[in-house]
Motif scaffolding. Structure first.
Motif, mmCIF file in Angstrom:
data_model
loop_
_atom_site.group_PDB
_atom_site.id
_atom_site.type_symbol
_atom_site.label_atom_id
_atom_site.label_comp_id
_atom_site.label_asym_id
_atom_site.label_seq_id
_atom_site.Cartn_x
_atom_site.Cartn_y
_atom_site.Cartn_z
ATOM 1 N N ALA A 200 0.834 -1.211 0.000
ATOM 2 C CA ALA A 200 0.000 0.000 0.000
ATOM 3 C C ALA A 200 0.866 1.257 0.000
ATOM 4 O O ALA A 200 0.555 2.238 -0.695
ATOM 5 C CB ALA A 200 -0.921 -0.010 1.218
ATOM 6 N N PHE A 201 1.949 1.240 0.758
ATOM 7 C CA PHE A 201 2.815 2.418 0.838
ATOM 8 C C PHE A 201 3.521 2.674 -0.487
ATOM 9 O O PHE A 201 3.685 3.826 -0.902
ATOM 10 C CB PHE A 201 3.844 2.245 1.961
ATOM 11 C CG PHE A 201 4.752 3.426 2.144
ATOM 12 C CD1 PHE A 201 4.232 4.657 2.500
ATOM 13 C CD2 PHE A 201 6.119 3.306 1.944
ATOM 14 C CE1 PHE A 201 5.068 5.760 2.668
ATOM 15 C CE2 PHE A 201 6.946 4.396 2.111
ATOM 16 C CZ PHE A 201 6.428 5.625 2.473
ATOM 17 N N ARG A 202 3.947 1.629 -1.172
ATOM 18 C CA ARG A 202 4.591 1.790 -2.477
ATOM 19 C C ARG A 202 3.620 2.409 -3.479
ATOM 20 O O ARG A 202 3.989 3.274 -4.269
ATOM 21 C CB ARG A 202 5.107 0.451 -2.987
ATOM 22 C CG ARG A 202 6.328 -0.062 -2.246
ATOM 23 C CD ARG A 202 6.956 -1.240 -2.938
ATOM 24 N NE ARG A 202 7.481 -0.875 -4.251
ATOM 25 C CZ ARG A 202 8.097 -1.724 -5.070
ATOM 26 N NH1 ARG A 202 8.247 -2.988 -4.722
ATOM 27 N NH2 ARG A 202 8.539 -1.324 -6.231
ATOM 28 N N GLN A 203 2.366 1.957 -3.453
ATOM 29 C CA GLN A 203 1.358 2.548 -4.340
ATOM 30 C C GLN A 203 1.130 4.016 -3.989
ATOM 31 O O GLN A 203 1.003 4.866 -4.878
ATOM 32 C CB GLN A 203 0.045 1.777 -4.231
ATOM 33 C CG GLN A 203 0.102 0.362 -4.801
ATOM 34 C CD GLN A 203 -1.242 -0.337 -4.711
ATOM 35 O OE1 GLN A 203 -2.242 0.157 -5.212
ATOM 36 N NE2 GLN A 203 -1.272 -1.491 -4.060
ATOM 37 N N PHE A 204 1.092 4.298 -2.705
ATOM 38 C CA PHE A 204 0.885 5.670 -2.244
ATOM 39 C C PHE A 204 2.034 6.572 -2.686
ATOM 40 O O PHE A 204 1.816 7.703 -3.151
ATOM 41 C CB PHE A 204 0.752 5.669 -0.721
ATOM 42 C CG PHE A 204 0.549 7.038 -0.125
ATOM 43 C CD1 PHE A 204 -0.662 7.691 -0.257
ATOM 44 C CD2 PHE A 204 1.570 7.666 0.564
ATOM 45 C CE1 PHE A 204 -0.861 8.947 0.295
ATOM 46 C CE2 PHE A 204 1.388 8.924 1.120
ATOM 47 C CZ PHE A 204 0.171 9.567 0.987
ATOM 48 N N GLN A 205 3.254 6.093 -2.564
ATOM 49 C CA GLN A 205 4.429 6.863 -3.001
ATOM 50 C C GLN A 205 4.384 7.129 -4.502
ATOM 51 O O GLN A 205 4.821 8.195 -4.960
ATOM 52 C CB GLN A 205 5.721 6.117 -2.656
ATOM 53 C CG GLN A 205 6.157 6.240 -1.207
ATOM 54 C CD GLN A 205 7.509 5.615 -0.980
ATOM 55 O OE1 GLN A 205 7.760 4.473 -1.377
ATOM 56 N NE2 GLN A 205 8.403 6.350 -0.343
ATOM 57 N N ALA A 206 3.895 6.162 -5.265
ATOM 58 C CA ALA A 206 3.831 6.305 -6.722
ATOM 59 C C ALA A 206 2.657 7.162 -7.177
ATOM 60 O O ALA A 206 2.486 7.403 -8.370
ATOM 61 C CB ALA A 206 3.755 4.934 -7.384
ATOM 62 N N GLY A 207 1.846 7.625 -6.222
ATOM 63 C CA GLY A 207 0.701 8.460 -6.576
ATOM 64 C C GLY A 207 -0.519 7.678 -7.009
ATOM 65 O O GLY A 207 -1.471 8.245 -7.559
ATOM 66 N N SER A 208 -0.506 6.367 -6.755
ATOM 67 C CA SER A 208 -1.635 5.522 -7.138
ATOM 68 C C SER A 208 -2.566 5.339 -5.935
ATOM 69 O O SER A 208 -2.122 4.981 -4.847
ATOM 70 C CB SER A 208 -1.139 4.165 -7.627
ATOM 71 O OG SER A 208 -2.198 3.309 -7.937
#
Length: 248
Positions: A200-208
């Motif tokens: 979830a954090f990786r998606q959040f960092q990528a703006g997704s």
């Protein structure tokens, strides 16, 4: 006497002939070397091609090009009168929000850990979709102007206040916030919470954005309670033992 003169004449003739032959051979060899050199120069090499391109660029910028001209950026690039960077510029750049890479890495680890703690303590007994939904609410709050702009800020908001003032009960119950200490079921739940938090954090960092719940969903509670605020918000979904709400 006549024989002696004839002998001298013949000797002189052969000497002259030999000399002329040597000169002819010398010039012939020089011509051959020059021709070979010219042939070698006519071969299209990377150096020759670069020189040709450079000459074309120099000529296009109004600088006289010659066969021996080399490409020099200063000969055609537009000069820019820019001041040198000084300590004040660096200070201003840092003040505008520059963060060293290692500090960003450590901050990312903290954010991911705060999200894992929230998923674990709030929804470790829920189905996986319910755990994703809790993560979704937390990230929605980070994006909302009503809440802090970091994951740890959202999860531990008012954690230093009284026991019932914090947003998530585990944050102010006085017990350790870390998980995974206990039997294999508890440890596996901690691992799963961390895996979901990492993704979830990786998606959040990528703006997704996560799509388990709409961006407007900022609240939830378990089916065992009925807080007053649940009457003024819109019920969006029930996943497992949690009911999720958006603002009216």
């Amino acid at each position: 006497m006549a024989k002696f003169k004839l002998k001298i004449t013949n000797s002189l003739f052969y000497s002259l002939a030999f000399g002329l032959f040597f000169i002819a051979v010398f010039f012939a060899s020089e011509k051959t070397v020059a021709q070979e050199s010219a042939q070698e120069e006519s071969v299209l090499t990377p150096q020759l091609l670069s020189s040709y391109i450079a000459n074309k660029k120099i000529a296009s910028f109004g600088v006289q090009a010659t066969k021996t001209a080399l490409f020099t950026p200063s000969a055609w690039a537009s000069p820019k009168d820019e001041p040198a960077i000084n300590a004040n510029d660096v200070s201003n750049f840092i003040a505008l929000g520059y963060v060293p890479t290692m500090q960003k890495v450590e901050h990312g680890k903290d954010e991911r850990n705060c999200l894992a703690q929230a998923i674990y303590h709030e929804a470790r007994g829920e189905p996986e979709q319910g755990q994703w939904a809790v993560a979704n609410v937390i990230l929605n709050r980070v994006d909302s102007k009503r809440y802090p702009n970091s994951i740890c800020g959202v999860v531990f908001q008012n954690a230093n206040a009284s026991k019932y003032k914090c947003q998530f009960s585990f944050a102010c119950d006085g017990r350790s916030d870390d998980g995974g200490i206990g039997n294999i079921i508890v440890r596996s739940s901690w691992v799963r919470s961390n895996l979901i938090a990492h993704s979830a954090f990786r998606q959040f960092q990528a703006g997704s954005k996560l799509t388990y719940l709409p961006p407007s969903v900022l609240y939830y509670h378990t089916i065992n309670v009925a807080p007053n605020w649940s009457k003024v918000f819109n019920k969006v979904a029930q996943i497992g033992n949690h009911i999720f709400y958006s603002q009216s």
